[in-house]
Design a protein around this motif. Sequence first.
Motif, PDB file in Angstrom:
ATOM      1  N   LYS A 233       0.810  -1.213   0.000  1.00  0.00           N
ATOM      2  CA  LYS A 233       0.000   0.000   0.000  1.00  0.00           C
ATOM      3  C   LYS A 233       0.847   1.268   0.000  1.00  0.00           C
ATOM      4  O   LYS A 233       0.427   2.321  -0.496  1.00  0.00           O
ATOM      5  CB  LYS A 233      -0.908  -0.009   1.239  1.00  0.00           C
ATOM      6  N   SER A 234       2.046   1.198   0.536  1.00  0.00           N
ATOM      7  CA  SER A 234       2.881   2.382   0.746  1.00  0.00           C
ATOM      8  C   SER A 234       3.070   3.265  -0.494  1.00  0.00           C
ATOM      9  O   SER A 234       2.923   4.491  -0.398  1.00  0.00           O
ATOM     10  CB  SER A 234       4.246   1.973   1.300  1.00  0.00           C
ATOM     11  N   PRO A 235       3.373   2.716  -1.671  1.00  0.00           N
ATOM     12  CA  PRO A 235       3.584   3.589  -2.846  1.00  0.00           C
ATOM     13  C   PRO A 235       2.378   4.453  -3.198  1.00  0.00           C
ATOM     14  O   PRO A 235       2.535   5.558  -3.742  1.00  0.00           O
ATOM     15  CB  PRO A 235       3.900   2.594  -3.965  1.00  0.00           C
ATOM     16  N   SER A 236       1.171   3.984  -2.880  1.00  0.00           N
ATOM     17  CA  SER A 236      -0.037   4.730  -3.245  1.00  0.00           C
ATOM     18  C   SER A 236      -0.193   6.017  -2.437  1.00  0.00           C
ATOM     19  O   SER A 236      -1.016   6.870  -2.781  1.00  0.00           O
ATOM     20  CB  SER A 236      -1.281   3.856  -3.048  1.00  0.00           C
ATOM     21  N   PHE A 237       0.575   6.166  -1.367  1.00  0.00           N
ATOM     22  CA  PHE A 237       0.493   7.370  -0.554  1.00  0.00           C
ATOM     23  C   PHE A 237       1.249   8.546  -1.186  1.00  0.00           C
ATOM     24  O   PHE A 237       1.174   9.666  -0.682  1.00  0.00           O
ATOM     25  CB  PHE A 237       1.063   7.112   0.847  1.00  0.00           C
ATOM     26  N   TYR A 238       1.982   8.291  -2.279  1.00  0.00           N
ATOM     27  CA  TYR A 238       2.860   9.300  -2.867  1.00  0.00           C
ATOM     28  C   TYR A 238       2.361   9.762  -4.231  1.00  0.00           C
ATOM     29  O   TYR A 238       1.573   9.078  -4.897  1.00  0.00           O
ATOM     30  CB  TYR A 238       4.272   8.733  -3.015  1.00  0.00           C
ATOM     31  N   SER A 239       2.866  10.917  -4.661  1.00  0.00           N
ATOM     32  CA  SER A 239       2.599  11.397  -6.004  1.00  0.00           C
ATOM     33  C   SER A 239       3.302  10.487  -7.004  1.00  0.00           C
ATOM     34  O   SER A 239       4.231   9.740  -6.654  1.00  0.00           O
ATOM     35  CB  SER A 239       3.116  12.825  -6.171  1.00  0.00           C
ATOM     36  N   GLU A 240       2.877  10.554  -8.253  1.00  0.00           N
ATOM     37  CA  GLU A 240       3.488   9.702  -9.285  1.00  0.00           C
ATOM     38  C   GLU A 240       4.990   9.983  -9.403  1.00  0.00           C
ATOM     39  O   GLU A 240       5.786   9.049  -9.562  1.00  0.00           O
ATOM     40  CB  GLU A 240       2.792   9.951 -10.621  1.00  0.00           C
ATOM     41  N   GLN A 245      10.551   7.957  -8.385  1.00  0.00           N
ATOM     42  CA  GLN A 245      11.953   8.075  -7.987  1.00  0.00           C
ATOM     43  C   GLN A 245      12.252   7.314  -6.699  1.00  0.00           C
ATOM     44  O   GLN A 245      13.418   7.088  -6.364  1.00  0.00           O
ATOM     45  CB  GLN A 245      12.354   9.548  -7.846  1.00  0.00           C
ATOM     46  N   GLY A 246      11.195   6.914  -5.972  1.00  0.00           N
ATOM     47  CA  GLY A 246      11.391   6.076  -4.792  1.00  0.00           C
ATOM     48  C   GLY A 246      11.826   6.820  -3.544  1.00  0.00           C
ATOM     49  O   GLY A 246      12.244   6.196  -2.558  1.00  0.00           O
ATOM     50  N   TYR A 247      11.733   8.141  -3.547  1.00  0.00           N
ATOM     51  CA  TYR A 247      12.109   8.915  -2.361  1.00  0.00           C
ATOM     52  C   TYR A 247      11.489  10.307  -2.446  1.00  0.00           C
ATOM     53  O   TYR A 247      10.986  10.713  -3.494  1.00  0.00           O
ATOM     54  CB  TYR A 247      13.630   9.014  -2.234  1.00  0.00           C
ATOM     55  N   ILE A 248      11.533  11.013  -1.301  1.00  0.00           N
ATOM     56  CA  ILE A 248      11.117  12.408  -1.259  1.00  0.00           C
ATOM     57  C   ILE A 248      12.257  13.230  -0.654  1.00  0.00           C
ATOM     58  O   ILE A 248      13.127  12.686   0.033  1.00  0.00           O
ATOM     59  CB  ILE A 248       9.830  12.621  -0.430  1.00  0.00           C
ATOM     60  N   ILE A 249      12.233  14.522  -0.915  1.00  0.00           N
ATOM     61  CA  ILE A 249      13.172  15.432  -0.280  1.00  0.00           C
ATOM     62  C   ILE A 249      12.445  16.120   0.867  1.00  0.00           C
ATOM     63  O   ILE A 249      11.408  16.752   0.682  1.00  0.00           O
ATOM     64  CB  ILE A 249      13.704  16.499  -1.257  1.00  0.00           C
ATOM     65  N   SER A 250      12.973  15.952   2.068  1.00  0.00           N
ATOM     66  CA  SER A 250      12.365  16.577   3.237  1.00  0.00           C
ATOM     67  C   SER A 250      13.463  16.880   4.246  1.00  0.00           C
ATOM     68  O   SER A 250      14.630  16.554   4.012  1.00  0.00           O
ATOM     69  CB  SER A 250      11.299  15.655   3.851  1.00  0.00           C
ATOM     70  N   LYS A 251      13.109  17.502   5.357  1.00  0.00           N
ATOM     71  CA  LYS A 251      14.096  17.878   6.365  1.00  0.00           C
ATOM     72  C   LYS A 251      14.144  16.858   7.492  1.00  0.00           C
ATOM     73  O   LYS A 251      13.105  16.342   7.918  1.00  0.00           O
ATOM     74  CB  LYS A 251      13.782  19.265   6.924  1.00  0.00           C
ATOM     75  N   ASP A 252      15.353  16.562   7.972  1.00  0.00           N
ATOM     76  CA  ASP A 252      15.493  15.689   9.129  1.00  0.00           C
ATOM     77  C   ASP A 252      15.217  16.491  10.400  1.00  0.00           C
ATOM     78  O   ASP A 252      14.869  17.674  10.352  1.00  0.00           O
ATOM     79  CB  ASP A 252      16.881  15.039   9.155  1.00  0.00           C
ATOM     80  N   HIS A 256      17.972  19.677   8.288  1.00  0.00           N
ATOM     81  CA  HIS A 256      18.759  19.533   7.071  1.00  0.00           C
ATOM     82  C   HIS A 256      17.967  18.758   6.014  1.00  0.00           C
ATOM     83  O   HIS A 256      17.373  17.719   6.326  1.00  0.00           O
ATOM     84  CB  HIS A 256      20.077  18.806   7.363  1.00  0.00           C
ATOM     85  N   GLU A 257      17.977  19.249   4.795  1.00  0.00           N
ATOM     86  CA  GLU A 257      17.287  18.542   3.718  1.00  0.00           C
ATOM     87  C   GLU A 257      18.051  17.272   3.347  1.00  0.00           C
ATOM     88  O   GLU A 257      19.273  17.264   3.269  1.00  0.00           O
ATOM     89  CB  GLU A 257      17.153  19.438   2.484  1.00  0.00           C
ATOM     90  N   GLN A 258      17.281  16.199   3.113  1.00  0.00           N
ATOM     91  CA  GLN A 258      17.890  14.948   2.675  1.00  0.00           C
ATOM     92  C   GLN A 258      16.840  14.073   2.013  1.00  0.00           C
ATOM     93  O   GLN A 258      15.647  14.383   2.036  1.00  0.00           O
ATOM     94  CB  GLN A 258      18.544  14.209   3.843  1.00  0.00           C
ATOM     95  N   LYS A 259      17.281  12.983   1.429  1.00  0.00           N
ATOM     96  CA  LYS A 259      16.378  12.050   0.769  1.00  0.00           C
ATOM     97  C   LYS A 259      15.811  11.059   1.791  1.00  0.00           C
ATOM     98  O   LYS A 259      16.546  10.531   2.631  1.00  0.00           O
ATOM     99  CB  LYS A 259      17.117  11.273  -0.326  1.00  0.00           C
ATOM    100  N   PHE A 260      14.524  10.828   1.679  1.00  0.00           N
ATOM    101  CA  PHE A 260      13.855   9.838   2.515  1.00  0.00           C
ATOM    102  C   PHE A 260      13.139   8.849   1.610  1.00  0.00           C
ATOM    103  O   PHE A 260      12.362   9.254   0.740  1.00  0.00           O
ATOM    104  CB  PHE A 260      12.841  10.494   3.454  1.00  0.00           C
ATOM    105  N   GLY A 261      13.388   7.561   1.823  1.00  0.00           N
ATOM    106  CA  GLY A 261      12.705   6.533   1.055  1.00  0.00           C
ATOM    107  C   GLY A 261      11.224   6.461   1.410  1.00  0.00           C
ATOM    108  O   GLY A 261      10.732   7.186   2.280  1.00  0.00           O
ATOM    109  N   LEU A 262      10.514   5.582   0.734  1.00  0.00           N
ATOM    110  CA  LEU A 262       9.074   5.442   0.976  1.00  0.00           C
ATOM    111  C   LEU A 262       8.809   4.899   2.379  1.00  0.00           C
ATOM    112  O   LEU A 262       9.660   4.244   2.990  1.00  0.00           O
ATOM    113  CB  LEU A 262       8.462   4.516  -0.068  1.00  0.00           C
ATOM    114  N   LEU A 263       7.631   5.192   2.878  1.00  0.00           N
ATOM    115  CA  LEU A 263       7.236   4.751   4.216  1.00  0.00           C
ATOM    116  C   LEU A 263       7.383   3.240   4.373  1.00  0.00           C
ATOM    117  O   LEU A 263       7.034   2.460   3.484  1.00  0.00           O
ATOM    118  CB  LEU A 263       5.776   5.135   4.479  1.00  0.00           C
TER     119      LEU A 263
END
Length: 309
Positions: A233-240, A245-252, A256-263
């Motif tokens: 189900k996890s991939p369906s929570f994200y935009s196409e 790309q299999g990750y999002i850019i967010s802050k830790d 600090h901005e970094q890449k985070f994989g899918l939930l």
Amino acid sequence: MRKTKVLTVDDDPDILDVLKLTLSEHYEVFQARDGRTGLEMVHQKMPDLIICDYMMPVMNGLELCKALKKDLLLRNTPIIMLTGKGEVHDRIGGIEAGADEYIIKPFDPDELLVRIKSILKRTISILDANPLSHLPGNTSIMEELQHCIDLGGIFAVGYADLDKFKAYNDKYGFEKGDQVLKELARILIKVVRDKGGPNAFIGHIGGDDMVFIADNEVTDEICEEIIRGFDAKSPSFYSEEDRGQGYIISKDRQGHEQKFGLLSISIGIVSNSVQKITHVAQISEIGAELKKYAKNFEKSNFVRDKRQK
């Protein structure tokens, strides 16, 4: 252990005597002979349940009930209304004012005790339920864990939470995050009820922390099924784009901005099959350690405490 407090309000001393005789073995009983005194005692004693007569001097049961329901701190206190009349309009008036039960005098003491027990259980459940998932909350979880310990049998507790959930909330917002939590609750409910055995229980500690209790021998299978269901189900929570790309850019947590994989989901299993468990805090402490360890794998995973003590 604190005794449940019951306030009885009636202008008939004989009824008060019967109520005290009926209830005092099971509850801590306080009494008043009119509605106004009863209302003052509610503020002083903060009872868990109120039994009041419909017809009383100074302030009747209807007025007492309405006054309580206007108070934000007292409005959830359950009320049983007593009356010597059987007229329908009296019953409707009491219920509309907020009474939870309506009993005609003379009443059967055993029936009254059963109704009190039912109302208290229902009230605790309603107040304790998590408003998002509607799963039992911390009070019910603690009671269920203590019940498992008291029974003395073998049991297992699974502590589950989501990995990278803060980053997801920051990127997509809390409304989307709530949808994720609801989906996680659905998965847990389905899997644990299907496979968990007669003692299965699911609760919501808060945020993305959830817990389940099940027969020890099927707990690994439950975790595997939960992980399969959530990962699907996890991939369906994200935009196409993010899904591709299999990750999002967010802050830790340091900003600090970094890449985070899918939930993903991490589960720690605590069981008394390998060590003696004597108190609830012991279970939650071990569960927290195991979840922290499971998160090191950077993917959905479950770990079981195998330390023998």
